[in-house]
Design a protein around this motif. Structure first.
Motif, PDB file in Angstrom:
ATOM      1  N   ALA A 191       0.836  -1.288  -0.135  1.00 27.47           N
ATOM      2  CA  ALA A 191      -0.027  -0.046  -0.004  1.00 27.47           C
ATOM      3  C   ALA A 191       0.785   1.287   0.007  1.00 27.47           C
ATOM      4  CB  ALA A 191      -0.909   0.059   1.310  1.00 27.47           C
ATOM      5  N   ALA A 192       1.955   1.217   0.453  1.00 29.57           N
ATOM      6  CA  ALA A 192       2.961   2.311   0.441  1.00 29.57           C
ATOM      7  C   ALA A 192       3.139   3.115  -1.112  1.00 29.57           C
ATOM      8  CB  ALA A 192       4.190   2.013   1.028  1.00 29.57           C
ATOM      9  N   ARG A 193       2.847   2.082  -1.941  1.00 31.36           N
ATOM     10  CA  ARG A 193       3.183   2.553  -3.630  1.00 31.36           C
ATOM     11  C   ARG A 193       2.014   2.879  -4.030  1.00 31.36           C
ATOM     12  NH1 ARG A 193       7.566  -0.209  -5.698  1.00 31.36           N
ATOM     13  NH2 ARG A 193       7.309   1.747  -7.181  1.00 31.36           N
ATOM     14  N   TYR A 194       0.873   2.899  -3.320  1.00 42.09           N
ATOM     15  CA  TYR A 194      -0.444   3.209  -3.980  1.00 42.09           C
ATOM     16  C   TYR A 194      -0.472   4.885  -4.330  1.00 42.09           C
ATOM     17  CZ  TYR A 194      -2.508  -1.224  -2.516  1.00 42.09           C
ATOM     18  OH  TYR A 194      -2.864  -2.397  -2.448  1.00 42.09           O
ATOM     19  N   ALA A 195       0.032   5.789  -3.653  1.00 39.54           N
ATOM     20  CA  ALA A 195       0.028   7.197  -3.727  1.00 39.54           C
ATOM     21  C   ALA A 195       0.672   7.598  -5.095  1.00 39.54           C
ATOM     22  CB  ALA A 195       0.668   7.887  -2.638  1.00 39.54           C
ATOM     23  N   GLU A 196       2.078   6.810  -5.340  1.00 37.41           N
ATOM     24  CA  GLU A 196       2.681   7.180  -6.574  1.00 37.41           C
ATOM     25  C   GLU A 196       1.884   6.611  -7.788  1.00 37.41           C
ATOM     26  OE1 GLU A 196       6.049   3.962  -6.943  1.00 37.41           O
ATOM     27  OE2 GLU A 196       6.150   5.317  -5.085  1.00 37.41           O
ATOM     28  N   ARG A 197       0.919   5.621  -7.553  1.00 37.54           N
ATOM     29  CA  ARG A 197       0.704   4.946  -8.927  1.00 37.54           C
ATOM     30  C   ARG A 197      -1.061   5.456  -9.052  1.00 37.54           C
ATOM     31  NH1 ARG A 197       2.677  -1.222  -7.798  1.00 37.54           N
ATOM     32  NH2 ARG A 197       4.772  -0.756  -8.250  1.00 37.54           N
ATOM     33  N   GLU A 198      -1.655   5.931  -8.008  1.00 34.19           N
ATOM     34  CA  GLU A 198      -3.038   6.024  -8.446  1.00 34.19           C
ATOM     35  C   GLU A 198      -3.148   7.346  -9.178  1.00 34.19           C
ATOM     36  OE1 GLU A 198      -4.693   6.217  -4.310  1.00 34.19           O
ATOM     37  OE2 GLU A 198      -3.710   8.242  -3.941  1.00 34.19           O
ATOM     38  N   PRO A 199      -4.261   7.293 -10.072  1.00 30.80           N
ATOM     39  CA  PRO A 199      -4.010   8.614 -11.024  1.00 30.80           C
ATOM     40  C   PRO A 199      -4.645  10.049 -10.257  1.00 30.80           C
ATOM     41  CG  PRO A 199      -6.067   6.971 -11.660  1.00 30.80           C
ATOM     42  CD  PRO A 199      -5.056   6.436 -10.585  1.00 30.80           C
ATOM     43  N   ILE A 200      -5.382   9.891  -9.171  1.00 29.94           N
ATOM     44  CA  ILE A 200      -5.845  11.023  -8.805  1.00 29.94           C
ATOM     45  C   ILE A 200      -4.661  12.054  -8.381  1.00 29.94           C
ATOM     46  CG2 ILE A 200      -5.779  10.479  -6.375  1.00 29.94           C
ATOM     47  CD1 ILE A 200      -8.826  12.046  -6.078  1.00 29.94           C
ATOM     48  N   GLY A 201      -3.421  11.510  -8.183  1.00 33.17           N
ATOM     49  CA  GLY A 201      -2.283  12.523  -7.820  1.00 33.17           C
ATOM     50  C   GLY A 201      -1.362  12.889  -9.111  1.00 33.17           C
ATOM     51  N   LEU A 202      -2.026  12.426 -10.445  1.00 30.56           N
ATOM     52  CA  LEU A 202      -0.912  12.616 -11.557  1.00 30.56           C
ATOM     53  C   LEU A 202      -1.565  13.742 -12.389  1.00 30.56           C
ATOM     54  CD1 LEU A 202      -0.647   8.907 -12.107  1.00 30.56           C
ATOM     55  CD2 LEU A 202       0.996  10.449 -11.324  1.00 30.56           C
ATOM     56  N   VAL A 203      -2.782  14.452 -11.900  1.00 29.92           N
ATOM     57  CA  VAL A 203      -3.282  15.375 -12.795  1.00 29.92           C
ATOM     58  C   VAL A 203      -2.185  16.438 -13.216  1.00 29.92           C
ATOM     59  CG1 VAL A 203      -5.679  15.367 -11.738  1.00 29.92           C
ATOM     60  CG2 VAL A 203      -4.027  16.943 -10.881  1.00 29.92           C
ATOM     61  N   ARG A 204      -2.347  17.252 -14.225  1.00 28.57           N
ATOM     62  CA  ARG A 204      -1.200  17.930 -14.851  1.00 28.57           C
ATOM     63  C   ARG A 204      -2.031  19.053 -15.912  1.00 28.57           C
ATOM     64  NH1 ARG A 204       2.654  13.902 -17.411  1.00 28.57           N
ATOM     65  NH2 ARG A 204       3.384  15.805 -18.657  1.00 28.57           N
ATOM     66  N   PRO A 205      -1.395  20.238 -15.777  1.00 28.42           N
ATOM     67  CA  PRO A 205      -1.717  21.400 -16.600  1.00 28.42           C
ATOM     68  C   PRO A 205      -1.835  21.156 -18.196  1.00 28.42           C
ATOM     69  CG  PRO A 205       0.339  22.031 -15.700  1.00 28.42           C
ATOM     70  CD  PRO A 205      -0.138  20.710 -14.887  1.00 28.42           C
ATOM     71  N   ASP A 206      -0.953  20.248 -18.503  1.00 25.52           N
ATOM     72  CA  ASP A 206      -0.781  20.127 -19.968  1.00 25.52           C
ATOM     73  C   ASP A 206      -1.784  19.109 -20.530  1.00 25.52           C
ATOM     74  OD1 ASP A 206       0.729  18.168 -18.900  1.00 25.52           O
ATOM     75  OD2 ASP A 206       2.236  18.130 -20.474  1.00 25.52           O
ATOM     76  N   ALA A 207      -2.497  18.405 -19.831  1.00 19.16           N
ATOM     77  CA  ALA A 207      -3.451  17.286 -20.116  1.00 19.16           C
ATOM     78  C   ALA A 207      -4.600  17.891 -20.866  1.00 19.16           C
ATOM     79  CB  ALA A 207      -3.700  16.608 -18.864  1.00 19.16           C
ATOM     80  N   PRO A 208      -5.183  16.912 -21.648  1.00 15.46           N
ATOM     81  CA  PRO A 208      -6.615  17.407 -22.303  1.00 15.46           C
ATOM     82  C   PRO A 208      -7.486  17.820 -21.395  1.00 15.46           C
ATOM     83  CG  PRO A 208      -6.404  15.197 -22.536  1.00 15.46           C
ATOM     84  CD  PRO A 208      -5.099  15.614 -21.870  1.00 15.46           C
ATOM     85  N   PRO A 209      -8.619  18.488 -21.733  1.00  7.45           N
ATOM     86  CA  PRO A 209      -9.850  18.639 -20.907  1.00  7.45           C
ATOM     87  C   PRO A 209     -10.424  17.576 -20.458  1.00  7.45           C
ATOM     88  CG  PRO A 209     -10.168  20.096 -22.938  1.00  7.45           C
ATOM     89  CD  PRO A 209      -8.771  19.297 -23.055  1.00  7.45           C
ATOM     90  N   THR A 210     -11.071  17.672 -19.218  1.00  9.54           N
ATOM     91  CA  THR A 210     -11.730  16.523 -18.657  1.00  9.54           C
ATOM     92  C   THR A 210     -12.972  16.559 -18.331  1.00  9.54           C
ATOM     93  OG1 THR A 210      -9.503  15.645 -17.561  1.00  9.54           O
ATOM     94  CG2 THR A 210     -11.248  14.647 -16.622  1.00  9.54           C
ATOM     95  N   LEU A 211     -13.744  15.617 -18.537  1.00  8.58           N
ATOM     96  CA  LEU A 211     -15.144  15.592 -18.036  1.00  8.58           C
ATOM     97  C   LEU A 211     -15.474  14.509 -16.934  1.00  8.58           C
ATOM     98  CD1 LEU A 211     -18.529  15.799 -19.974  1.00  8.58           C
ATOM     99  CD2 LEU A 211     -18.097  13.614 -18.639  1.00  8.58           C
ATOM    100  N   ILE A 212     -15.979  14.659 -16.092  1.00 11.22           N
ATOM    101  CA  ILE A 212     -16.217  13.650 -14.867  1.00 11.22           C
ATOM    102  C   ILE A 212     -17.646  13.531 -14.884  1.00 11.22           C
ATOM    103  CG2 ILE A 212     -15.981  13.245 -12.505  1.00 11.22           C
ATOM    104  CD1 ILE A 212     -13.365  14.907 -12.453  1.00 11.22           C
ATOM    105  N   ALA A 213     -18.039  12.481 -14.758  1.00  4.66           N
ATOM    106  CA  ALA A 213     -19.635  12.007 -14.695  1.00  4.66           C
ATOM    107  C   ALA A 213     -19.855  11.097 -13.327  1.00  4.66           C
ATOM    108  CB  ALA A 213     -20.383  11.437 -16.043  1.00  4.66           C
ATOM    109  N   LEU A 214     -20.811  11.324 -12.442  1.00  2.00           N
ATOM    110  CA  LEU A 214     -20.890  10.299 -11.507  1.00  2.00           C
ATOM    111  C   LEU A 214     -22.506  10.383 -11.296  1.00  2.00           C
ATOM    112  CD1 LEU A 214     -20.702  12.193  -8.055  1.00  2.00           C
ATOM    113  CD2 LEU A 214     -20.113  13.389 -10.145  1.00  2.00           C
ATOM    114  N   ALA A 215     -22.988   9.079 -10.801  1.00  2.00           N
ATOM    115  CA  ALA A 215     -24.389   8.860 -10.531  1.00  2.00           C
ATOM    116  C   ALA A 215     -24.673   9.341  -8.963  1.00  2.00           C
ATOM    117  CB  ALA A 215     -24.732   7.220 -10.419  1.00  2.00           C
TER     118      ALA A 215
END
Length: 294
Positions: free
Chosen positions: A181-205
């Motif tokens: 579990a000590a490796r999770y933070a560096e692997r999970e995408p929530i910590g990888l957002v970046r300003p040069d990425a394309p626009p993102t849409l998030i949909a939730l129920a």
């Protein structure tokens, strides 16, 4: 839930133009193509199914998930339905690598079916959102020049490597991300957002699987913070009322489809530049133009 939606979906079901086209050597590295007739220079939608990292199929039933690319094919998109390798056979970052390879394959071959490789939208559901987001955001996965993705749509996103007791899919997280579990933070995408990425849409129920709504909103907050600090694109967030984790995708290609309409609107706005890097509000002149259009 899938049985409940089946009567509506059966009326609108369409067969893929081509089925099980390989984009890699593994038996699960295949995709289906949904091409409108007389297609030319079409925007592209690449869809990746969910399954808690350890299960799922691009044809979970004869109607789902094929209903998603079928929906956008009807709206003038060249659409692809992507299969990928599963954990524990294929652990992190294999799922993201498969999405990356599928996107690169689509970019090379889309013109064969009338697609425009400069207008590719990537869409994932549930755990596939982790693969899609990592393919776009993670330097350990994406090509040095980035992926040719105009916009990223994450539906009911599982973007946190969470093994809490109240997560019913914690075993899938361990199978994909590993036992450390000590490796999770560096692997999970929530910590990888970046300003040069394309626009993102998030949909939730409205009625999401445990924790996914919290993580979706946290992801939106992080994307907004990056937009504010580093002039990245602001996210668009949609909550689909009266739906749950399954019905939010089952409703595509039915008369009850709400999310597809809003997504098509977002696609159009992304392509015309409304969701580019954050800019100051275009003053009273812009507001006046909006009021006239209404």
């Amino acid at each position: 839930m899938l049985e409940a939606w089946a009567p509506l979906l059966s009326v609108s079901a369409i067969e893929p133009t081509v089925r099980d086209v390989p984009y890699g050597e593994h038996p699960r590295q295949v995709l289906d193509v949904f091409a409108p007739e007389a297609a030319a220079n079409l925007p592209i939608l690449v869809f990746v199914h969910g399954g808690a990292f350890v299960r799922g199929d691009k044809e979970q039933t004869p109607l789902v998930y094929a209903n998603v690319p079928a929906e956008f094919s009807r709206h003038g998109f060249l659409a692809f339905n992507v299969e990928y390798r599963l954990a524990p056979e294929a652990s992190w970052p294999a799922g993201a690598e498969d999405v990356r390879d599928a996107i690169l394959w689509v970019a090379r071959h889309a013109e064969k079916w009338g697609g425009d490789p400069t207008r590719i939208f990537l869409m994932g559901h549930s755990a596939a959102c982790a693969h899609c987001a990592s393919a776009v955001w993670d330097d350990r996965v994406r090509p040095p020049e980035g992926l040719p993705v105009a916009g990223l749509a994450l539906v009911s996103p599982r973007v946190v490597a969470d093994t809490r007791a109240d997560n019913p899919n914690a075993h899938g997280v361990r199978a994909y991300y590993g036992e450390d579990a000590a490796r999770y933070a560096e692997r999970e995408p929530i910590g990888l957002v970046r300003p040069d990425a394309p626009p993102t849409l998030i949909a939730l129920a409205q009625y999401e699987n445990p924790l996914l709504d919290f993580y979706a909103l946290e992801l939106a907050h992080r994307l907004a913070a990056v937009a504010d600090q580093d002039k990245g694109p602001m996210p668009r967030v949609i909550q689909l009322m009266d739906h749950n984790h399954v019905s939010i995708v089952a409703q595509f290609s039915t008369p009850c489809n709400e999310l597809g309409v809003q997504m098509c609107d977002w696609f159009e706005r992304v392509l015309r530049g409304d969701f580019g890097a954050r800019k100051l509000l275009r003053s009273a002149k812009a507001a006046s133009e909006v009021s006239k259009s209404c």
